[in-house]
Design a protein around this motif. Structure first.
Motif, short mmCIF file in Angstrom:
data_model
loop_
_atom_site.label_atom_id
_atom_site.label_comp_id
_atom_site.label_asym_id
_atom_site.label_seq_id
_atom_site.Cartn_x
_atom_site.Cartn_y
_atom_site.Cartn_z
N GLU A 1 0.84 -1.19 -0.07
CA GLU A 1 -0.11 0.02 -0.03
C GLU A 1 1.08 1.28 0.03
O GLU A 1 2.09 1.34 0.59
CB GLU A 1 -1.08 0.21 1.27
CG GLU A 1 -1.88 -1.08 1.18
CD GLU A 1 -1.27 -2.52 1.92
OE1 GLU A 1 -0.29 -2.16 2.54
OE2 GLU A 1 -2.12 -3.12 2.18
N ASP B 1 -3.11 4.97 -1.77
CA ASP B 1 -4.26 4.51 -1.19
C ASP B 1 -5.02 5.06 0.17
O ASP B 1 -6.04 5.09 0.28
CB ASP B 1 -3.77 2.97 -0.41
CG ASP B 1 -3.33 1.87 -1.56
OD1 ASP B 1 -4.25 1.49 -2.21
OD2 ASP B 1 -2.27 2.09 -1.85
N HIS C 1 -11.83 7.75 -4.13
CA HIS C 1 -12.11 6.44 -3.62
C HIS C 1 -10.57 6.62 -2.34
O HIS C 1 -10.66 5.48 -1.53
CB HIS C 1 -11.61 5.26 -4.57
CG HIS C 1 -10.35 5.46 -5.26
ND1 HIS C 1 -10.12 6.39 -6.30
CD2 HIS C 1 -8.97 4.91 -4.83
CE1 HIS C 1 -8.88 6.20 -6.71
NE2 HIS C 1 -8.03 5.53 -5.74
N GLY D 1 -8.60 7.30 0.81
CA GLY D 1 -8.86 7.34 2.03
C GLY D 1 -8.34 8.75 2.53
O GLY D 1 -6.97 9.15 2.24
N ASN E 1 -12.08 10.32 6.22
CA ASN E 1 -12.71 9.17 6.80
C ASN E 1 -12.18 9.05 8.17
O ASN E 1 -12.77 8.23 9.06
CB ASN E 1 -11.56 8.14 5.87
CG ASN E 1 -12.31 7.85 4.57
OD1 ASN E 1 -11.45 8.66 3.87
ND2 ASN E 1 -12.89 7.05 4.14
N LEU F 1 -7.28 0.22 5.96
CA LEU F 1 -6.53 -0.36 4.51
C LEU F 1 -7.39 -1.84 4.56
O LEU F 1 -7.64 -2.35 3.44
CB LEU F 1 -5.41 -0.39 4.63
CG LEU F 1 -4.56 0.79 4.54
CD1 LEU F 1 -2.88 0.72 4.68
CD2 LEU F 1 -4.77 1.19 3.09
N TYR G 1 -10.16 -2.36 5.65
CA TYR G 1 -11.84 -2.13 5.37
C TYR G 1 -11.81 -2.15 3.55
O TYR G 1 -12.59 -2.43 2.81
CB TYR G 1 -12.53 -1.02 5.82
CG TYR G 1 -13.76 -0.57 5.37
CD1 TYR G 1 -13.62 0.53 4.48
CD2 TYR G 1 -14.89 -1.36 5.55
CE1 TYR G 1 -15.04 0.99 4.19
CE2 TYR G 1 -16.02 -0.82 4.79
CZ TYR G 1 -16.21 0.42 4.05
OH TYR G 1 -17.57 0.54 3.42
N GLN G 2 -10.69 -1.47 3.13
CA GLN G 2 -10.63 -1.00 1.77
C GLN G 2 -10.60 -2.20 1.17
O GLN G 2 -11.13 -2.33 -0.16
CB GLN G 2 -9.59 0.04 1.28
CG GLN G 2 -9.59 0.98 0.29
CD GLN G 2 -8.49 1.89 0.22
OE1 GLN G 2 -7.29 1.56 0.50
NE2 GLN G 2 -8.67 3.14 -0.16
N GLN G 3 -9.60 -3.34 1.49
CA GLN G 3 -9.36 -4.27 0.78
C GLN G 3 -10.53 -5.42 1.07
O GLN G 3 -10.91 -6.11 -0.13
CB GLN G 3 -8.28 -5.15 1.69
CG GLN G 3 -7.71 -6.51 0.92
CD GLN G 3 -7.46 -6.16 -0.62
OE1 GLN G 3 -6.59 -5.29 -1.03
NE2 GLN G 3 -7.81 -7.12 -1.39
N ARG H 1 -12.71 -4.25 -1.80
CA ARG H 1 -12.05 -4.82 -3.18
C ARG H 1 -12.47 -6.16 -3.51
O ARG H 1 -13.03 -6.73 -4.65
CB ARG H 1 -10.65 -4.61 -3.15
CG ARG H 1 -10.20 -3.37 -3.27
CD ARG H 1 -8.57 -3.38 -3.72
NE ARG H 1 -8.07 -2.07 -3.30
CZ ARG H 1 -7.10 -1.70 -2.12
NH1 ARG H 1 -7.23 -2.64 -1.35
NH2 ARG H 1 -6.74 -0.52 -1.97
N SER I 1 -7.66 0.32 -7.24
CA SER I 1 -7.81 0.62 -6.11
C SER I 1 -9.19 0.28 -5.74
O SER I 1 -9.46 -0.34 -4.54
CB SER I 1 -7.61 2.06 -5.70
OG SER I 1 -6.19 2.70 -6.08
#
Length: 939
Positions: A690, A734, A762, A764, A786, A806, A808-810, A813, A874
């Motif tokens: 990241e 990211d 997108h 953060g 965020n 990160l 939560y982001q993954q 995805r 992303s």
């Protein structure tokens, strides 16, 4: 009172950061849960110990090494007093005995380990599995037990990957029962290192306090009319005595035969004695100190001392919070005095507030920790350092005021002998001021320099110590400036003449700023005077003037600008102009910037600093017979014009030939390099999954956070919002961690740009700022941030917030990937990212167009192909081509399930050949189109 709190607020933030922002020692692991601590991921070779904190298994009124199973076992927090443990009404007192147990999962078996045990102020036996490893005192089931204070470390070899620690603890003599300090487990080298650092820190604090105490005792015996130094010395000595009981417990090592109960009485007596000394000390500062409040504090303290003398710790220890409440009463009264009967200056009252409130915070912390109400550390020695520095500055101000009074008295008497006596007194006072201010700083700088020399291999520690050293040196420079101002006021400043070329002199000063200017991306241009003659001038004072002007010009210049310095000789007058292209100074502040302790504010950015530098510049200029002017326009920059008279005479006014100028700058000029750019380059070139963009206009703070983050992530950096916005569009990080108050573009504006742009919405954003007011948090979150974290912050908290985002982001995805190829209908209420909805619609509209490529898709979405790929990477984790192909395959699966022909379906969803369609279909769904149709018929 309001203005005092305004002055105190920044200092309070610094104090809280200093006291409660200390980083935790050791590797980070989840605390023990239900009697189990998983250290299977422990990195043995790093030699970093782990605190054995969390839920331990516990049996009250039992000595049992075989505590097993959650059904029959209670749990207790370690560290913590067992007097607070009342689960299932097991017990609620501090006197008794019990067994702690903890299962520990290790990375391997057969390795040598070490345990560091604190002084539990009780008696215990430690078992590993069923083997007795060590003990302290004699634990028994009644009052016949023998307590002991014995911090120690033990070595053992792990017989298996899982071990069981059992500690039988007995307490019938101390007010707080249980294990209320952390045990540490690690490699033998790591434990030895940890012990050494604890010893050094404790010895440093005790030694510093004793030196300060002895120094103030000396002042009292030299001038017995002032009782303040005596009280202050008592505070130092008894705080040092209090510290000797904690940590490595130096007291018990120096006096091993000293009785346990007697040592506890001595320990607890430190608190009321310090309270008495505090009351008497502040009475010398505030003659209006209330007799009622004073007598109440003295009475309670004396009664508590009597209670200590006549009872046991299990009784008098429970009443220690009364001393804390009385201490709080004294501070409240002191706050009232600063408002109604304050000291002579606003600064003096602010210093009193900073020192005293720091101490009360630390004192309350220690009392609550001592009684088992909270889990923290003994912090009073750290608070006392802040208090000592504040009182030193306060005494310096009082000495300075005494100088002025003495001078006025001498002028009124008009007698030469009396004037001479006053002058001698002033010189002695100056010597005392210098010593008073520099002694605490010497106790900081010298040990740090020693640590820097000894810790050559530990780069992270070396870098942190370097930050301490630089900031302590900056504080020393500030003290020197204050002393210069005091000398100017008292008329004790003397001229020291040198002879040399003015161009060389100025060029050598400018040269010291080369690395500083390079780091800030500011170009310094020097236009020399055409006059190459040798001149007589006071180089020491002219150096300080020019140094401050250039330093300010570079400091407040944005990147990629110039600072122009022009020198010109007009007869015997040196004219020097320093021009920058910074933000400028408001017109209503032009005259005020030369006043002491005034800082300019241009509405968007507050200039940091003390407000002393320009005041010193003006007064030194006038002392040399010169003048200084200022012109400034907001948004265009500022120009300082200096005029100083010089002379070519070979003899000074005293008839002594001027000394040749030594190479400048002298050693007094501090190095202005804020951090090593090479370290940033090395850090940012590392490859991590990241990417985090760090936006911070304070170079050292940026370097500190960046260094810590670079072990886990790829780190990019920007010094303002405008630069960060360009990086966001180019690199698509990211996550962005941004300060709020920055030049050119602030954090709120940057956040709005990121969240309002289709290309970057997108990404953060975590706002990391000193603006802790609720309105600021609401404004930041309203901009789309965020998360919002205020300074001072715990770095572990920042890491957890980053990790949570990160993760939560993954997860998003992964969900988007599953949704893209899933054959199940979308659940009602499922939210799809707006950008993905637009993207899917464009693909749907061109489903049968085999020539529809990523370039066409990017054009329809009004973004570049590169931006589209980076954004989809992303959001979904796959490229744009993969998204187009997988979307077509999902539609194909729906057509095949409806009974459509395979070849027709392939062409209908945009594939150029059925064979290629079949290959792609099998790669995604693991079966061929025909097998898929067959399975649908069967189902």
């Amino acid at each position: 009172m309001v203005f005092l709190l305004k002055d105190f607020k920044p200092a309070l933030l610094f104090i809280v950061f200093l006291i409660f922002g200390l980083p935790a020692v050791g590797q980070d692991f989840v605390p023990a849960e239900k009697g189990l601590l998983d250290l299977s991921g422990y990195q043995y070779h790093k030699n970093l110990p782990v605190r054995l904190n969390g839920e331990w298994m516990f049996k009250w009124s039992r000595f049992d090494n075989k505590i097993e199973g959650p059904e029959s076992t209670s749990y207790i927090q370690v560290p913590g007093s067992w007097g607070k443990f009342t689960k299932a009404s097991v017990f609620s007192g501090n006197l008794g005995y019990g067994t702690y147990a903890l299962r520990v999962l290790l990375p391997s078996k057969g390795q040598k380990w070490a345990l560091l045990l604190p002084s539990i102020n009780s008696a215990y036996r430690l078992y590993i599995n069923d083997s007795l490893i060590c003990s302290a005192g004699i634990p028994k089931k009644d009052v016949s037990m023998v307590p002991a204070v014995k911090p120690q470390s033990v070595l053992f070899i792990a017989p298996d990957k899982e071990i069981r620690l059992s500690i039988q603890v007995s307490n019938y003599h101390f007010t707080a029962g249980g294990i209320w300090s952390s045990l540490m487990l690690g490699s033998p080298d790591g434990i030895v290192k940890e012990q050494g650092e604890q010893w050094f820190l404790s010895a440093f604090l005790i030694g510093s306090l004793l030196m300060m105490g002895l120094y103030h005792f000396s002042l009292f015996f030299l001038w017995k009319r002032d009782k303040g130094p005596l009280c202050f010395g008592l505070i130092c000595v008894f705080i040092a005595l209090r510290e000797s009981f904690g940590g490595p417990a130096f007291f018990y090592q120096l006096f091993p035969d000293f009785g346990y109960e007697a040592s506890l009485k001595l320990l607890y007596a430190c608190f009321p004695i310090c309270l008495i000394a505090f009351i008497l000390f502040f009475e010398t500062l505030y003659p209006a100190y209330s007799r009622l409040v004073k007598r109440a504090g003295l009475l309670i303290s004396i009664l508590y001392i009597a209670l200590i003398a006549g009872s046991k710790n299990t009784f008098y220890g429970a009443y220690l919070p009364i001393i804390s409440l009385m201490f709080s009463l004294q501070v409240i009264h002191l706050l009232y005095l600063t408002q109604k009967h304050g000291l002579k200056s606003r600064l003096e009252n602010t210093l009193v507030l900073i020192g005293v409130i720091t101490l009360i915070l630390c004192f309350v912390n220690d009392v609550l920790f001592e009684t088992g109400s909270i889990n923290s550390y003994f912090l009073l020695p750290f608070g006392f350092f802040v208090f000592t520095l504040c009182q030193s500055l306060l005494l310096a101000i009082r000495f300075s005021n005494a100088f002025r009074s003495s001078e006025q008295l001498g002028l009124a008497l008009q007698k030469a002998e009396q004037l001479k006596s006053v002058e001698e007194m002033k010189n002695r006072f100056f010597a005392n001021v210098t010593h008073e201010l520099r002694t605490p700083l010497s106790l900081i700088i010298s040990p740090v320099e020693q640590l820097l020399q000894k810790r050559q291999g530990d780069e992270l520690l070396k870098k942190a110590l370097g930050t301490v050293q630089r900031n302590a040196s900056s504080l020393l420079q500030l003290i020197n400036q204050l002393l210069d101002l005091t000398k100017l006021e008292s008329g004790n400043m003397k001229k020291i003449n040198y002879k040399g070329g003015i161009n060389l002199f100025i060029a050598q000063i400018i040269d010291t700023f080369s690395s500083y200017a390079e780091e800030r991306k500011v170009k310094v241009v020097f236009n020399k005077t055409a006059n190459e003659d040798l001149w007589i001038f006071d180089a020491e004072k002219l150096e300080k003037i020019i140094y401050n002007l250039i330093s300010n010009a570079i400091k407040f210049s944005p990147p990629d600008t110039e600072v122009n310095i022009a020198a010109k000789m007009e007869g015997e007058m040196l004219r020097l102009e320093v021009h920058d292209q910074g933000m400028g100074i408001p017109e209503d502040m032009l005259d005020a910037v030369f006043e002491r302790f005034v800082q300019a504010n241009n509405g968007a950015h507050v200039y940091s600093g003390t407000g002393i530098g320009l005041s010193l510049v003006k007064e030194l200029t006038e002392f040399l017979g010169g003048t200084i002017g200022l012109e400034s326009e907001q948004g265009k920059g500022s120009s300082f014009t200096l005029s100083i008279p010089l002379t070519k005479d070979l003899l000074t006014a005293d008839g002594i030939e001027a000394a040749e100028i030594e190479p400048f700058p002298p050693a007094s000029i501090p190095v202005l390099s804020l951090f090593n750019p090479a370290s940033v380059k090395e850090r940012t070139e590392r490859k991590h999954p990241e990417t985090i963009l760090l936006v911070e206009d304070h170079p050292e703070l940026m370097d500190f956070i960046g260094t810590m983050l670079s072990d886990h992530y790829q780190v990019l950096s920007a010094c303002n919002g405008a630069e960060a916005w360009e990086i966001c569009q180019k690199e698509m990080p990211d996550l962005v961690i941004s300060d709020v108050m920055m030049p050119l573009m602030g954090g709120f504006e940057l956040c709005e740009l990121i969240k309002s742009s289709t290309e970057t919405d997108h990404i953060g954003v975590i706002l990391l700022t000193a603006k802790s007011a609720a309105e600021s948090k609401i404004e930041g979150l309203s901009c789309g941030a965020n998360d919002y974290l205020t300074k001072p912050f715990h770095f572990q908290e920042l890491m957890l917030r980053i990790q949570n985002f990160l993760t939560y982001q993954q997860t998003l995805r992964n969900n988007h990937q599953k949704e893209l190829i899933s054959l199940e209908p979308v659940e009602e209420g499922t939210k799809i990212h707006p950008f993905l909805m637009k993207l899917y619609l464009q693909i749907e509209n061109n489903l049968d167009n085999s020539e529809f490529t990523i370039d066409h898709l990017a054009s329809e979405l009004a973004v570049s192909s590169r931006t589209l790929n980076r954004k989809l990477s992303s959001l979904i984790g796959v490229s744009a081509n993969e998204v187009i192909k997988n979307f077509r395959l999902k539609r194909a699966a729906e057509l095949l399930a409806a009974g459509r022909n395979i070849s027709e379906t392939a062409y209908e969803v945009g594939f150029e050949s059925p064979s290629y369609f079949g290959q792609c279909f099998k790669n995604v769904y693991s079966i061929t189109p025909s097998e898929f149709q067959q399975s649908r018929k069967i189902s």
